[in-house]
Scaffold this active site. Structure first.
Site, short mmCIF file in Angstrom:
data_model
loop_
_atom_site.label_atom_id
_atom_site.label_comp_id
_atom_site.label_asym_id
_atom_site.label_seq_id
_atom_site.Cartn_x
_atom_site.Cartn_y
_atom_site.Cartn_z
N TYR A 80 36.56 45.00 34.94
CA TYR A 80 36.60 46.02 35.53
C TYR A 80 37.83 46.02 36.52
O TYR A 80 38.08 44.94 36.85
CB TYR A 80 35.31 46.61 36.13
CG TYR A 80 35.05 45.73 37.41
CD1 TYR A 80 35.52 46.19 38.76
CD2 TYR A 80 34.26 44.71 37.41
CE1 TYR A 80 35.03 45.55 40.07
CE2 TYR A 80 33.82 44.19 38.40
CZ TYR A 80 34.27 44.50 39.76
OH TYR A 80 34.04 43.64 40.95
N CYS A 81 38.25 47.29 36.81
CA CYS A 81 39.66 47.39 37.66
C CYS A 81 39.05 48.54 38.64
O CYS A 81 37.87 48.90 38.82
CB CYS A 81 40.88 47.38 37.13
SG CYS A 81 41.08 48.90 36.17
N GLN A 82 39.95 49.19 39.27
CA GLN A 82 39.71 50.48 40.00
C GLN A 82 39.21 51.51 39.45
O GLN A 82 38.45 52.31 39.72
CB GLN A 82 40.84 50.56 41.12
CG GLN A 82 40.50 51.63 42.04
CD GLN A 82 39.19 51.16 43.03
OE1 GLN A 82 39.06 50.08 43.43
NE2 GLN A 82 38.79 52.34 43.43
#
Length: 114
Positions: A80-82
């Site tokens: 995941y990222c932002q």
């Protein structure tokens, strides 16, 4: 994959990369020892992250690849990222590195903390 599937279904960039909604992602990582990776910057990670995630910054290219050398390529990796953009790019890099099963959080950490 149709545009409708992309918008509403279990989206898959390839048969080895799946994008999960928050509930499916949470269920997949709950109570298990999984390869959970936050690909945001260390500053973003320090501001908050999913419990149990390790931080491997997507933008630190050589460090990114060497960090994943210690991972088991035959086991699922949860990214995941932002917002979901970097993690999709990271997923494609992992696919090129030989990872077999990659899951991405739709909407990223911004969705997770809602």
């Amino acid at each position: 994959m149709s545009f409708i599937d992309f918008l509403f279904g279990n989206t898959s960039v390839s048969d080895k990369i799946s994008i999960l909604d928050k509930q499916a992602y949470a269920k997949a990582i709950a109570g298990k020892k999984v390869q959970l990776v936050d690909v945001r910057t260390s500053r973003e990670y320090a501001a908050g992250h999913i419990k149990g995630a390790v931080n491997i910054d997507f933008f630190r290219f050589s460090a990114f690849e060497s960090a994943f050398d210690t991972f088991d390529r035959s086991k699922p990796v949860y990214l995941y990222c932002q917002s979901g953009n970097r993690s999709q790019k990271a997923a494609r890099r992992l696919l090129a590195m030989g990872f077999e099963e990659i899951y991405d959080l739709r909407g990223g950490y911004a969705t997770w903390k809602r």
